[in-house]
Design an enzyme around this catalytic site. Structure first.
Site: not given
Ligand code: ACM
Length: 704
Positions: A338
């Site tokens: 992310e």
């Molecule tokens: C995640 O849940 N962003 C690894």
């Protein structure tokens, strides 16, 4: 000795059938009576994870105060301590005053009840041998394994075999040959969104060992906190943690504690995103100038390391040199998930750097960053692990990709020759059912992977993300459901009968508290706190408990959209926090409704009616409590919903019993009401709604 039967890769439910059949043929032979919440008595000890191969007979090894253990410890071995723990737990469960001084004396000898033997000390690396053979006859138990790790795993199985009859405690005789299906069976604990004190980590390590998990994936840096003492860059923990961090001595203590249990500790430092806490002390390595403050909210944020700044890599070289020597595990997790590119786009130097290096997009820029980090980790002899997003062609094949976005990503990775771990489907923070996690297989039967490709799937990890858990509630979000995941990762693929899993899970859940985890007991404590200083009589407390036991927190990420903004400073002490993620009581009520609808016995009808009456009475008492106790005010509408739900249930039962059809429009109205009742209240949902839905469906189908 009675006839012996053998199961290889057999469904435990089958084993149940075989044993029950034997007991029915031989009524004089007593068996262990284990009460499951369904009321079905079982003769099969609640083994979890279920072994690869098991043969049990009707004979019994009787346990008395002379019970003793002995064997040869190899240099550096873990068994002496493990057997001492075993004996403590055995005497704790049975109340027996064992005569052996098991803390000082485990010499081998022909008179020892339990004799253990292994060839070498296992290394804490993937693919180390954890197999064992357990043979129990009526006067002797032998536990043999290639490594001490196998002995540790076998001791847990032996404790789970403990059974009782009217003469006392015993182990059923037989032979178990066992080995894990997957070599990497992990639990991620996020110590960042909420700090988890040392004792939380230790008690969860003990519980992990009880179900044969072997990797603690320790999430140690996030936007909300940097949790490790760094002597090289002390402002990391000094300014990035609110004072809530682990000293290096504490880290070493945990690593040793885990090693004694045969568990690896892999640290995760999540970069280049999820990194606000690093920049409070070291803003010079960020992509935007700052200043930075610790993030209190949850989500995906803009702060991100500057991949175009040479100083960033000098920083990481020194940082990873320090952490590589602190954490002995061969693997180090760099997160990589992310990454928000806003600050990359806004920084002209980063944009110029991308042009100069022909980096077409942000993914290419992150790939550049990862390559540099990989170079550093390789220099310090660490293998790199990262989330899905780290994948890029050309990475060396000894990295490990952890899949949080889907099983398909894992399968695609294996086809390309990459090792992988599955976490998608094992997000225990989302309050899904054990069943859902249990049936989620890292290698689904239709994967079409070759045998060689299958070997690249090392296993999986349950992930305990900590946005909505505190040290007080974290155990109840991990256990008992993680035991079902542990079985998926250890046991043969064919072991997947859901009802039998739940039967065993409810027994294991209680046993797990022996290791210090507080998933069951903290509920009472939290309810007492909710009742607070108000005068609450025992009947009202019992009613509150009844409501909590059939309610569940809303699933997935829904708690974040119920009108309150959660932060790491928000209280996690409300009614919703005291609910278990999955109500096993509600599951039984729903099953009872199903049984009634299909069998229509008066006995089931009566049980269901009594349950509805009890719930109706509880709902009235909680309604009254919610009017008096401010913190419970939000629970009033949930109690009102329950009252209406069971009233619909009771009326449906009356119709079904009298074989009368309800008046026109009634069914439609009730279904509309159910849609209202399904809407969350106090961030919870009533987990017994399916029971009433089944009754309504039965009325609709065929009232008589
Ligand atoms: C995640 O849940 N962003 C690894």
């Amino acid at each position: 000795m009675l006839a012996c039967f053998k199961t290889k890769f057999l469904n435990p439910a089958w084993l149940l059938v075989v044993i029950l059949a034997q007991v029915m043929l031989l009524p004089l032979v007593g068996g262990a009576m284990i009460n499951s919440p369904s009321g079905a008595d079982s003769q099969v000890p609640a083994l979890m994870p279920f072994p690869a191969s098991i043969e049990l007979t009707q004979d019994k090894f009787r346990i008395d105060e002379k019970f003793s253990a002995g064997g040869q410890e190899q240099p550096g071995g873990r068994v002496f301590k493990a057997v001492a723990r075993f004996m403590f737990r055995l005497s704790g469960r049975t109340g027996l005053f064992l005569e052996q001084d098991f803390l000082a004396d485990q010499a081998p000898g022909p008179k020892r009840s339990l004799s253990y033997q292994y060839e070498k000390t296992g290394r804490l690396i993937p693919n180390e041998d954890e197999s064992y053979i357990l043979e129990i006859s009526d006067n002797r138990i032998e536990l043999r394994a290639p490594t001490d790790l196998g002995i540790l795993r076998g001791l847990e199985t032996l404790l789970q075999l403990l059974s009782a009859d009217d003469r006392g405690y015993y182990f059923p005789c037989g032979r178990i040959e066992d080995r894990p299906r997957f070599t990497w069976r992990g639990l991620l604990i996020d110590s960042c969104r909420h700090f988890m004190p040392l004792e939380v980590i230790k008690r969860n390590l003990l519980a992990m060992a009880a179900v044969k998990l072997n990797v603690l994936h320790w999430h140690l840096s996030e936007d909300q906190g940097f949790r490790v003492e760094s002597r090289t860059f002390p402002e990391l923990h000094r300014l990035g943690s609110d004072g809530l961090y682990y000293t290096q001595d504490q880290i070493r203590e945990i690593i040793q504690f885990a090693s004694d249990l045969g568990i690896r500790v892999m640290p995760e430092f999540d970069i280049p995103g999820h990194s606000t806490s690093w920049f409070v002390g070291y803003p010079e390595y960020a992509s935007a100038p700052g200043p930075y403050r610790l993030e209190r909210g949850f989500g995906v944020f803009h702060p991100v390391f500057n991949p175009a700044h040479p100083g960033t890599y000098k920083f990481f070289d020194r940082f990873f040199r320090e952490m590589s020597s602190l954490f002995p595990d061969p693997y180090l997790h760099i997160g990589g998930d992310e990454v928000e590119a806003v600050h990359w786009k806004e920084n002209p130097r980063i944009q110029a750097f991308m042009k100069k290096h022909n980096l077409a997009d942000n993914h290419a820029l992150q790939a550049y960053f990862n390559k540099e980090i990989l170079r550093i980790l390789t220099k310090y002899k660490k293998k790199m692990v990262g989330w899905d997003e780290i994948y890029q062609p050309g990475l060396p094949k000894d990295i490990v990709i952890q899949s949080w976005r889907g099983t398909q990503a894992l399968i695609d990775g294996a086809r390309r020759g990459y090792q992988g771990l599955l976490s998608n489907g094992y997000y225990i923070d989302l309050c899904e059912t054990a069943e859902r996690h249990y049936l989620n297989d890292p290698i689904p039967p239709d994967s079409q992977l070759t045998e060689e490709e299958k070997k690249l799937i090392l296993g999986g990890e349950a992930t305990m993300w900590a946005e909505l858990v505190s040290p007080e509630t974290v155990d109840s979000r991990i256990w008992p459901r993680t035991a079902a995941i542990a079985e998926r990762l250890w046991s043969p693929q064919e072991v997947r009968e859901v009802n039998d899993m739940y039967r065993r899970l409810s027994v294991i859940s209680v046993q797990l508290e022996e290791n210090g985890v507080q998933h069951l007991r903290n509920q009472d404590l939290m309810l007492r706190r909710l009742a607070g200083n108000s005068p609450v009589n025992p009947a009202e407390m019992a009613a509150l408990k009844t409501l909590v036991r059939i309610s569940e927190p809303v699933k997935g990420y829904a708690r974040h959209s119920q009108g309150r903004k959660y932060t790491s400073l928000a209280p996690l002490t409300r009614f919703v926090d005291s609910c278990f993620p999955e109500s096993l009581e509600a599951r039984e009520i729903n099953r009872l409704a199903e049984a009634y609808v299909s069998g229509r016995t008066h006995q089931d009808w009566k049980k269901l009616k009594a349950t509805f009456d009890e719930l109706a009475a509880a709902s009235l008492l909680v309604s009254s409590l919610s009017g008096r106790i401010p913190v419970l005010r939000e629970v009033g509408p949930l109690a009102d919903n329950l009252k209406e739900l069971v009233s619909i249930g009771s009326r449906s039962l009356s119709h079904l019993a009298s074989k009368t059809k309800p008046g026109p429009g009634w069914l439609k109205n009730q279904k509309n009401r159910l849609e209202e009742i399904k809407k969350p209240r106090a961030e919870c949902q009533l987990a017994v709604i399916p029971a009433v839905e089944k009754l309504l469906a039965a009325l609709e189908d065929k009232p008589n």
